[in-house]
Design a protein around this motif. Structure first.
Motif, short mmCIF file in Angstrom:
data_model
loop_
_atom_site.label_atom_id
_atom_site.label_comp_id
_atom_site.label_asym_id
_atom_site.label_seq_id
_atom_site.Cartn_x
_atom_site.Cartn_y
_atom_site.Cartn_z
N THR A 40 0.83 -1.20 0.00
CA THR A 40 0.00 0.00 0.00
C THR A 40 0.87 1.25 0.00
O THR A 40 2.09 1.18 0.12
CB THR A 40 -0.96 -0.02 1.21
N LEU A 41 0.20 2.39 -0.11
CA LEU A 41 0.89 3.67 -0.23
C LEU A 41 0.44 4.62 0.87
O LEU A 41 -0.70 4.56 1.33
CB LEU A 41 0.59 4.31 -1.60
N GLY A 42 1.35 5.48 1.30
CA GLY A 42 1.05 6.50 2.28
C GLY A 42 1.43 7.87 1.76
O GLY A 42 2.42 8.01 1.04
N GLU A 43 0.64 8.88 2.13
CA GLU A 43 0.88 10.24 1.66
C GLU A 43 1.11 11.23 2.80
O GLU A 43 1.92 12.14 2.67
CB GLU A 43 -0.31 10.73 0.82
N THR A 44 0.39 11.08 3.90
CA THR A 44 0.39 12.08 4.96
C THR A 44 1.06 11.56 6.22
O THR A 44 1.33 10.36 6.36
CB THR A 44 -1.05 12.48 5.30
N GLU A 45 1.30 12.48 7.16
CA GLU A 45 1.86 12.06 8.46
C GLU A 45 0.92 11.10 9.15
O GLU A 45 1.36 10.15 9.81
CB GLU A 45 2.10 13.30 9.33
N CYS A 62 4.35 -3.71 2.91
CA CYS A 62 5.20 -2.64 2.39
C CYS A 62 4.35 -1.38 2.34
O CYS A 62 3.32 -1.35 1.63
CB CYS A 62 5.73 -2.98 1.00
N LEU A 63 4.74 -0.36 3.09
CA LEU A 63 4.09 0.94 3.06
C LEU A 63 5.04 1.90 2.38
O LEU A 63 6.00 2.39 2.98
CB LEU A 63 3.75 1.40 4.48
N ALA A 64 4.79 2.16 1.11
CA ALA A 64 5.67 3.02 0.32
C ALA A 64 5.13 4.45 0.31
O ALA A 64 3.92 4.66 0.35
CB ALA A 64 5.78 2.49 -1.11
N GLY A 65 6.04 5.39 0.27
CA GLY A 65 5.63 6.79 0.22
C GLY A 65 5.13 7.17 -1.17
O GLY A 65 5.60 6.67 -2.19
N ARG A 66 4.16 8.05 -1.19
CA ARG A 66 3.62 8.57 -2.45
C ARG A 66 3.55 10.08 -2.37
O ARG A 66 2.95 10.63 -1.44
CB ARG A 66 2.23 8.01 -2.74
N LYS A 96 8.63 -3.73 -6.68
CA LYS A 96 9.69 -4.68 -6.31
C LYS A 96 9.25 -5.57 -5.16
O LYS A 96 9.47 -6.79 -5.17
CB LYS A 96 10.95 -3.90 -5.94
N TRP A 97 8.59 -4.97 -4.15
CA TRP A 97 8.15 -5.76 -2.99
C TRP A 97 7.08 -6.77 -3.38
O TRP A 97 7.09 -7.92 -2.92
CB TRP A 97 7.63 -4.81 -1.91
N ILE A 98 6.16 -6.38 -4.23
CA ILE A 98 5.11 -7.29 -4.68
C ILE A 98 5.71 -8.46 -5.44
O ILE A 98 5.35 -9.63 -5.20
CB ILE A 98 4.08 -6.53 -5.54
N ASP A 99 6.63 -8.18 -6.34
CA ASP A 99 7.26 -9.26 -7.11
C ASP A 99 7.99 -10.22 -6.19
O ASP A 99 7.92 -11.46 -6.36
CB ASP A 99 8.22 -8.68 -8.15
N HIS A 100 8.70 -9.68 -5.19
CA HIS A 100 9.41 -10.54 -4.25
C HIS A 100 8.44 -11.39 -3.43
O HIS A 100 8.66 -12.60 -3.23
CB HIS A 100 10.27 -9.69 -3.31
N THR A 101 7.36 -10.79 -2.95
CA THR A 101 6.38 -11.51 -2.14
C THR A 101 5.73 -12.64 -2.92
O THR A 101 5.54 -13.75 -2.41
CB THR A 101 5.31 -10.54 -1.61
#
Length: 409
Positions: A40-45, A62-66, A96-101
């Motif tokens: 998933t993705l995160g944007e805010t504090e 995996c929480l990736a920044g957006r 990358k994380w999705i492919d590895h998982t």
């Protein structure tokens, strides 16, 4: 069952806006069926502050920044010939994380939440894929284009056209494609063609324990005011919500104030746009912006209003107000997918004249407002709890009924 990969365009915590509320309850329901790995993705504090909550539910994540850089996303989309919505939610780290998982874990099903995230499902993946489009985003952009002016009209028309192609591709790829209401599902079937072989409706629910009129006090400022108080809640940088707030303040409140001079219209929700902020003081309008809890505002409302012209799917704000036993005034678009009956569980008006007439009629009749609110709460408790709404989820991801019962126990 085996393990599940859950891909969502925003972290499902905290569940404080429409898309997060749905993804939050979907994720919790899936976690009761088996181990869930979350991309998933995160944007805010606030998004990143919620990471410990995600960690408690996910087997791994995996929480990736957006960064919401729309001009850059638009340029990338133009070069790639793809929707801006896909470019805006692409993350190399997440890919990358999705492919590895997928290579490291026995993933039996991928659950994709929101059409922007279908781009992360590899063509080589042979397991079950469930795509929750929620609503038909392409139709929303087409509606924007029909109402807009150049150059925005051209941008939205392009987005609608390319998103429609991507939605159809995902429907052909998926084992099951979900929409939030039968009306949205029927619309999508007609647009996606014969390749969309398994399109189903899976509605939104409401937490009637949290949204309970007896567990929260009405907001003191509203309760002390002469009133009556009309309340609208929502993400206030979202164009349909902006239009609804402007419509109420500019077109409906003058008629209301002619009869009730002390009537106030309260706009409650994060990130109010410049258009929304400019409504402050207009015909009794108060713009509150982000608040810690919307429930006190809803509890203090004489009437909750949702005069949306463009609305896709089921409006969580409406379900929450109904669970709080508030009378709600809707447009036909906002009432879509809720069920219930006009005049019993809520009131429906389409044009400004009928909406204003409904407001005055309900304000003039406190017993009718009370009866409508009570009927609304009874309806959502009986028909729209999250457990009831999400019961078909186990079968969709390949878990038998007996396994679902065992895991729930």
């Amino acid at each position: 069952m085996g393990e599940i990969l859950f891909i969502a365009h925003r972290i499902p915590f905290p569940p404080d806006r429409g898309d997060k509320i749905r993804s939050h309850h979907l994720l919790k329901a899936l976690a009761r069926l088996g181990p869930v790995h979350v991309a998933t993705l995160g944007e805010t504090e606030a998004d990143f502050a919620a990471e410990p909550m995600l960690a408690k539910v996910a087997a791994s994540y995996c929480l990736a920044g957006r960064r919401a850089n729309l001009p850059l996303a638009g340029l990338r989309a133009l070069i790639a010939g793809e929707p801006v919505s896909l470019a805006a939610f692409f993350s190399p780290r997440l890919r990358k994380w999705i492919d590895h998982t997928l290579s490291a874990r026995p993933i039996e099903a991928i659950f994709v939440f929101s059409g922007q995230m279908g781009q992360y499902v590899p063509a080589s993946y042979a397991g079950r894929v469930v795509v929750d489009l929620c609503d038909v985003d392409s139709a929303k952009f087409e509606a924007y284009a029909a109402k807009g002016s150049p150059p925005r009209r051209w941008i939205d028309a392009r987005e609608g056209r390319l998103l429609a192609a991507e939605e159809a591709r995902l429907a052909r790829r998926a084992s099951t494609t979900l929409l939030v209401s039968e009306a949205e599902a029927a619309l999508f079937r007609g647009r996606a063609g014969s390749g969309a072989v398994n399109v189903r409706a899976l509605g939104n629910g409401v937490d009637a324990t949290f949204f309970h009129p007896d567990v929260v006090e009405p907001h003191s400022a509203l309760a002390a005011a002469p009133g009556p108080n009309l309340v609208f809640t929502g993400q206030m940088d979202y164009p349909p919500n902006i239009a609804a707030a402007e419509r109420t303040a500019r077109d409906l409140m003058p008629s209301v104030r002619a009869v009730y001079p002390q009537a106030r219209f309260h706009v409650v929700g994060r990130a109010p746009s410049a258009q929304v902020r400019s409504l402050e003081g207009l015909h009794g309008t108060r713009v509150w912006g982000e608040v810690p809890d919307v429930r006190p505002f809803v509890a203090a409302a004489n009437l909750v209003i949702a005069p949306l012209t463009i609305a896709r799917g089921i409006q969580n704000k409406v379900l929450e107000a109904m669970a709080m036993a508030r009378p709600v005034l809707l447009t036909p678009a906002a009432a879509e997918g809720i069920g219930g009956s006009d005049g019993i569980h809520y009131a429906v008006g389409e044009d400004n004249a009928s909406l204003a007439a409904h407001v005055l009629r309900l304000l003039d009749d406190p017993p009718a407002r009370h009866a409508m609110g009570v009927a609304a709460r009874h309806f959502v408790i009986e028909s729209m709890s999250w457990d009831a709404v999400l019961a078909p989820l186990a079968e969709m991801v390949g878990c038998s009924a007996s396994e679902a019962v065992r895991d729930a126990a």
